[in-house]
Scaffold this active site. Structure first.
Site, PDB file in Angstrom:
ATOM      1  N   TYR A  88      37.231  78.533  63.888  1.00  0.00           N
ATOM      2  CA  TYR A  88      36.446  77.380  63.825  1.00  0.00           C
ATOM      3  C   TYR A  88      34.892  77.899  63.496  1.00  0.00           C
ATOM      4  CZ  TYR A  88      39.693  74.854  66.911  1.00  0.00           C
ATOM      5  OH  TYR A  88      41.023  74.391  67.510  1.00  0.00           O
ATOM      6  N   HIS A 136      46.848  81.531  68.016  1.00  0.00           N
ATOM      7  CA  HIS A 136      46.382  80.216  67.616  1.00  0.00           C
ATOM      8  C   HIS A 136      47.785  79.310  67.062  1.00  0.00           C
ATOM      9  CE1 HIS A 136      42.966  77.687  65.644  1.00  0.00           C
ATOM     10  NE2 HIS A 136      43.779  77.003  66.065  1.00  0.00           N
TER      11      HIS A 136
HETATM   12  N1  LIG Z   1      45.236  74.563  68.517  1.00  0.00           N
HETATM   13  C1  LIG Z   1      45.081  73.822  67.409  1.00  0.00           C
HETATM   14  O1  LIG Z   1      45.877  74.050  66.383  1.00  0.00           O
HETATM   15  C2  LIG Z   1      44.152  72.791  67.236  1.00  0.00           C
HETATM   16  C3  LIG Z   1      44.225  71.892  66.078  1.00  0.00           C
HETATM   17  C4  LIG Z   1      43.166  70.873  66.078  1.00  0.00           C
HETATM   18  C5  LIG Z   1      42.325  70.757  67.179  1.00  0.00           C
HETATM   19  N2  LIG Z   1      42.423  71.718  68.175  1.00  0.00           N
HETATM   20  C6  LIG Z   1      41.596  71.432  69.291  1.00  0.00           C
HETATM   21  O2  LIG Z   1      41.473  70.275  69.751  1.00  0.00           O
HETATM   22  C7  LIG Z   1      40.051  69.563  69.797  1.00  0.00           C
HETATM   23  C8  LIG Z   1      40.265  68.104  69.777  1.00  0.00           C
HETATM   24  O3  LIG Z   1      40.895  67.532  68.584  1.00  0.00           O
HETATM   25  P1  LIG Z   1      40.077  67.147  67.426  1.00  0.00           P
HETATM   26  O4  LIG Z   1      38.693  67.449  67.241  1.00  0.00           O
HETATM   27  O5  LIG Z   1      40.959  67.500  66.070  1.00  0.00           O
HETATM   28  O6  LIG Z   1      40.345  65.370  67.366  1.00  0.00           O
HETATM   29  P2  LIG Z   1      40.025  64.387  68.587  1.00  0.00           P
HETATM   30  O7  LIG Z   1      39.452  65.083  69.754  1.00  0.00           O
HETATM   31  O8  LIG Z   1      41.379  63.639  68.779  1.00  0.00           O
HETATM   32  O9  LIG Z   1      38.968  63.320  68.000  1.00  0.00           O
HETATM   33  C9  LIG Z   1      37.754  63.739  67.673  1.00  0.00           C
HETATM   34  C10 LIG Z   1      37.359  62.172  66.842  1.00  0.00           C
HETATM   35  O10 LIG Z   1      37.177  61.415  67.763  1.00  0.00           O
HETATM   36  C11 LIG Z   1      35.978  60.736  67.670  1.00  0.00           C
HETATM   37  N3  LIG Z   1      35.556  60.316  69.227  1.00  0.00           N
HETATM   38  C12 LIG Z   1      35.512  61.105  70.298  1.00  0.00           C
HETATM   39  N4  LIG Z   1      35.353  60.212  71.471  1.00  0.00           N
HETATM   40  C13 LIG Z   1      35.174  59.036  71.088  1.00  0.00           C
HETATM   41  C14 LIG Z   1      34.966  57.778  71.581  1.00  0.00           C
HETATM   42  N5  LIG Z   1      34.983  57.685  72.983  1.00  0.00           N
HETATM   43  N6  LIG Z   1      34.837  56.830  70.827  1.00  0.00           N
HETATM   44  C15 LIG Z   1      35.001  56.710  69.499  1.00  0.00           C
HETATM   45  N7  LIG Z   1      35.135  57.910  68.745  1.00  0.00           N
HETATM   46  C16 LIG Z   1      35.407  59.203  69.607  1.00  0.00           C
HETATM   47  C17 LIG Z   1      34.837  62.087  67.420  1.00  0.00           C
HETATM   48  O11 LIG Z   1      33.639  61.415  66.733  1.00  0.00           O
HETATM   49  P3  LIG Z   1      32.284  61.876  67.348  1.00  0.00           P
HETATM   50  O12 LIG Z   1      32.248  63.388  66.965  1.00  0.00           O
HETATM   51  O13 LIG Z   1      31.354  61.268  66.277  1.00  0.00           O
HETATM   52  O14 LIG Z   1      32.178  61.303  68.585  1.00  0.00           O
HETATM   53  C18 LIG Z   1      35.868  62.641  66.310  1.00  0.00           C
HETATM   54  O15 LIG Z   1      35.722  61.945  65.061  1.00  0.00           O
HETATM   55  C19 LIG Z   1      39.282  70.213  68.655  1.00  0.00           C
HETATM   56  O16 LIG Z   1      37.908  69.985  68.621  1.00  0.00           O
HETATM   57  C20 LIG Z   1      39.917  71.547  68.912  1.00  0.00           C
HETATM   58  O17 LIG Z   1      39.062  72.045  69.782  1.00  0.00           O
HETATM   59  C21 LIG Z   1      43.362  72.583  68.224  1.00  0.00           C
END
Ligand SMILES: NC(=O)c1ccc[n+]([C@@H]2O[C@H](COP(=O)([O-])OP(=O)(O)OC[C@H]3O[C@@H](n4cnc5c(N)ncnc54)[C@H](OP(=O)(O)O)[C@@H]3O)[C@@H](O)[C@H]2O)c1
Length: 280
Positions: free
Chosen positions: A52, A110
């Site tokens: 990241y 990962h």
């Molecule tokens: N291990 C892996 O391969 C892998 C892959 C992908 C992700 N990850 C981890 O998982 C974490 C979470 O996944 P993600 O970031 O892909 O997606 P997510 O948490 O499912 O969604 C994030 C999105 O949702 C929005 N959001 C969050 N809370 C909200 C609310 N209450 N109302 C409206 N919109 C909201 C955020 O916008 P705003 O920021 O504008 O609020 C952002 O656009 C990542 O940050 C990372 O740490 C791991």
């Protein structure tokens, strides 16, 4: 019913909160600001990764915070290009230097990258780094049962957690059953389906209206009642707070069932099937 975050205990004894904070795409000074805010709002489990390119921002936010180090659970992840044993050990050390920490609470491989077929070496490096005190608890991400079985057979060590793509459109029923059998904690990445169109879903909207909660709170509560640990990312303090506020209501069995029915075999966001997808 209060709104404090309950804890879970991993099979090696480490305790973690039932919800964490994702930091993907939170980089630089804006990233530091958002991560600092998340800690202020009450998040104690913080998820980053070498890839990241924000371990520096996470480390800076931790240093700025007044929360004692031992109350935080900091997770990072080893990229595919460092699966060789020596490279993995160095990568873990470099991650720690960037964060300015002495140890990780959790460190995960990962992706398994099965074609590259070096994840056993990577796992052995994590096993040893734990012995040396660099990591308290070791886990995996995106590992299928066949990959975890191999870790167990070859090293005798099972991951404490496996972080996988999990949201209402891809609920990982079989993978969760396997984790349950092995006493591995499921952690949900992209728990909110990265939002996109999920907020328009009528089933979720109806349940949200019933409970006077937002669609994101309904989704995160569903994760909690499934027994998985979601790690939602948000850049805004208001949404970070909203996402933590899920412990003062309960979804009924029929509501849980309705959400489970939204899952589809092809429901992954970007079709990243760990049996074939590789990330370096
Ligand atoms: N291990 C892996 O391969 C892998 C892959 C992908 C992700 N990850 C981890 O998982 C974490 C979470 O996944 P993600 O970031 O892909 O997606 P997510 O948490 O499912 O969604 C994030 C999105 O949702 C929005 N959001 C969050 N809370 C909200 C609310 N209450 N109302 C409206 N919109 C909201 C955020 O916008 P705003 O920021 O504008 O609020 C952002 O656009 C990542 O940050 C990372 O740490 C791991």
């Amino acid at each position: 019913m209060g709104n404090e975050t309950p804890e879970k205990t991993l099979h090696d004894g480490l305790t973690i909160p039932s919800i964490g904070f994702g930091t993907y795409a939170l980089n630089g000074s804006e990233g530091i600001h958002a991560i600092t805010s998340a800690i202020d709002e009450g998040y104690r489990l913080i998820d980053t990764a070498y890839n990241y390119e924000n371990e520096g921002a996470v480390g800076r936010a931790i240093q700025r915070s007044s929360v004692p180090r031992h109350e935080l659970r900091v997770t990072s992840k080893l990229p595919g290009r460092y699966h060789g044993y020596k490279k993995a050990v160095t990568a873990i050390q470099e991650s720690l230097y960037r964060l300015n920490l002495d140890y990780f609470d959790l460190y995960l491989v990962h992706w398994p990258n099965p074609k590259q077929d070096q994840y056993l070496e990577a796992w052995q490096a994590l096993v040893d780094a734990k012995k040396w005190g660099l990591i308290r608890s070791i886990g995996t991400s995106n590992f299928l049962p066949e990959h975890i079985d191999r870790l167990e057979q070859e090293t005798g060590e099972l991951p404490t957690i496996n972080q996988v793509e999990l949201h209402p459109y891809f609920n990982q029923e079989q993978q969760r059953a396997y984790h349950h059998e092995k006493n591995i904690q499921t952690e949900s990445w992209s728990p909110l389906y990265r939002i996109s169109d999920i907020v328009e879903n009528k089933t979720l909207q109806n349940i949200a209206a019933q409970h006077e909660k937002s669609v994101t709170q309904i989704i995160l509560r569903w994760h909690y009642q499934l027994g998985t640990v979601p790690i939602p990312k948000s850049s805004s303090a208001k949404r970070q707070r909203e996402n933590l506020s899920i412990f003062d209501f309960t979804l009924s069995e029929s509501e849980m069932g309705l959400i489970n029915e939204l899952s589809k075999p092809d429901g992954r966001i970007n079709d990243q099937d760990p049996a074939v997808y590789e990330e370096f």
